[in-house]
Design an enzyme around this catalytic site. Structure first.
Site, short mmCIF file in Angstrom:
data_model
loop_
_atom_site.label_atom_id
_atom_site.label_comp_id
_atom_site.label_asym_id
_atom_site.label_seq_id
_atom_site.Cartn_x
_atom_site.Cartn_y
_atom_site.Cartn_z
N LYS A 1 1.08 -1.10 0.13
CA LYS A 1 0.01 0.00 0.13
C LYS A 1 0.86 1.18 -0.05
O LYS A 1 1.65 1.37 1.07
CB LYS A 1 -0.74 0.03 1.31
CG LYS A 1 -2.13 0.84 0.98
CD LYS A 1 -3.05 0.29 0.03
CE LYS A 1 -4.69 0.80 0.22
NZ LYS A 1 -5.67 0.25 -0.91
N THR B 1 -3.63 -5.25 0.20
CA THR B 1 -3.15 -4.02 0.72
C THR B 1 -3.94 -3.14 1.64
O THR B 1 -3.43 -2.36 2.18
CB THR B 1 -2.68 -3.26 -0.70
OG1 THR B 1 -3.93 -2.76 -1.47
CG2 THR B 1 -1.88 -3.80 -1.67
N ARG C 1 30.27 33.04 -6.18
CA ARG C 1 28.76 32.92 -6.49
C ARG C 1 27.89 32.50 -5.28
O ARG C 1 28.53 32.29 -4.21
CB ARG C 1 29.17 31.71 -7.46
CG ARG C 1 29.37 30.42 -7.03
CD ARG C 1 29.16 29.18 -7.76
NE ARG C 1 29.44 27.79 -7.10
CZ ARG C 1 29.37 26.70 -7.79
NH1 ARG C 1 28.93 26.64 -9.05
NH2 ARG C 1 29.48 25.61 -7.14
N GLN D 1 30.31 19.31 -5.19
CA GLN D 1 30.71 17.85 -4.89
C GLN D 1 31.66 17.82 -3.61
O GLN D 1 31.71 17.13 -2.70
CB GLN D 1 31.71 17.38 -6.11
CG GLN D 1 30.91 17.00 -7.34
CD GLN D 1 30.82 18.21 -8.34
OE1 GLN D 1 30.83 19.35 -7.90
NE2 GLN D 1 30.82 17.98 -9.52
N HIS E 1 20.84 26.87 -9.89
CA HIS E 1 21.62 28.14 -10.44
C HIS E 1 21.25 29.22 -10.11
O HIS E 1 19.99 29.35 -10.42
CB HIS E 1 22.05 27.79 -11.84
CG HIS E 1 22.70 26.43 -12.00
ND1 HIS E 1 23.82 26.17 -11.74
CD2 HIS E 1 22.29 25.24 -12.94
CE1 HIS E 1 24.25 25.00 -11.97
NE2 HIS E 1 23.23 24.35 -12.82
#
Length: 318
Positions: free
Chosen positions: A28, A74, A192, A239, A267
């Site tokens: 379910k 279910t 940035r 990263q 971005h």
């Protein structure tokens, strides 16, 4: 090939095609559960979305022959979720899923495994004249807590996590030194905006699960360490930030075996205001929603055993 006498496709001359049933599970999905604890005038609210998935070789007949003798409906699985919430309470998503998993795999011995997952929807108390209200709440917005419990024979795995944890730092991030070719237009930058929506899941060691875990305290602690790392690290790439966040969590909490991340790079592009006779010293940005870079990675504690079964039916991670 076509039979030229009848115009119909000719029967193949090779051995007839055969098939068999591969990996399968059923259950379910997205059972909405809200439990209110009202044993005092100050109520507590727990809000979860639960998914149950059961598996076992004995279920093959339901797929191949429509034999439902071993199929726990279910709807019954859904009702078990509600009954257990009443009888045992919820406490933490991990504890609740562990109880459900033990129920399904012990009461029906033909089930060889189960995947139980949950999202927790957080609420905060509404403040009235500076005091928290006893029974009025507003939805909290600091990501969505997740949990997955895998029952695989005698083995049990617990994976906690968070989704939609959206974070941003307005400076302290760079991106440069990447290779360039004839298709490269991205400019290098030493300043940035770095923004992402963190999906993270961390697996607890089997020893910690067996000994007992304060899942609430660990969840809060892991988020605090990850957020502090995101804020404090001067990032040269998303990263690098991902790896540092995972390492910080593992170093702080010995109960964690590994952390897996999926982190889109949200971005933010500086808007060119020169056509309007205006400068733009890093103040006005266009927030792009797509396309976006998607960074994924796993940080693993050295010396721990791998547990691929812990990640069965957990999508979106390498």
């Amino acid at each position: 090939m076509t039979d030229t006498t009848t115009g119909t496709p000719a029967s193949p001359t090779s051995t007839a095609t055969t098939v068999h049933l591969g990996a399968n599970q059923y259950g379910k999905a997205e059972v909405r559960l809200v439990r209110v604890t009202r044993d005092t005038p100050r109520h507590e609210i727990e809000d979860l979305t639960i998914t149950t998935q059961l598996r076992g070789a004995a279920l093959a007949d339901s797929y191949t022959d429509g034999d439902n003798a071993k199929v726990l409906a279910t709807d019954t699985q859904k009702n078990t979720v509600y009954a257990f919430a009443r009888e045992h309470g919820v406490h933490t998503p991990e504890d609740f899923l562990l109880r459900l998993g033990r129920r399904f795999t012990s009461a029906f011995d033909w089930y060889e495994g189960a995947t139980l997952s949950a999202e927790q929807h957080a609420w905060e108390r509404i403040a009235v004249d500076g005091s928290e209200h006893d029974h009025a709440f507003v939805r909290a917005g600091r990501g969505t807590r997740t949990a997955v419990v895998q029952v695989d024979g005698q083995d049990v795995h617990v994976v906690a996590g968070v989704t939609d944890l959206t974070v941003l730092k307005s400076t302290g991030s760079e991106f440069h030194g990447f290779p360039r070719d004839g298709y490269t237009t991205l400019a290098e930058t030493d300043d940035r905006i770095l923004a992402t929506s963190v999906t993270a899941r961390w697996r607890y060691t089997p020893e910690a699960v067996a000994a007992g875990i304060d899942y609430d305290a660990l969840y809060r602690g892991v988020l605090d360490r990850m957020l502090a790392t995101f804020a404090e690290l001067h990032s040269l790439a998303l990263q690098q930030t991902l790896f540092a966040m995972g390492r910080a969590a593992i170093e702080a909490f010995p109960e964690i075996a590994e952390v897996r991340f999926a982190m889109p790079n949200k971005h933010h592009f500086l808007v060119d205001l020169a056509p309007f006779g205006l400068d733009n010293p890093g103040e006005v940005f266009f927030a792009a929603d797509r396309p976006y870079g998607l960074i994924a990675g796993t940080v693993v504690r050295d010396g721990v055993a791998e547990a691929p079964a812990a990640w069965t039916a957990v999508p979106g991670f390498v």
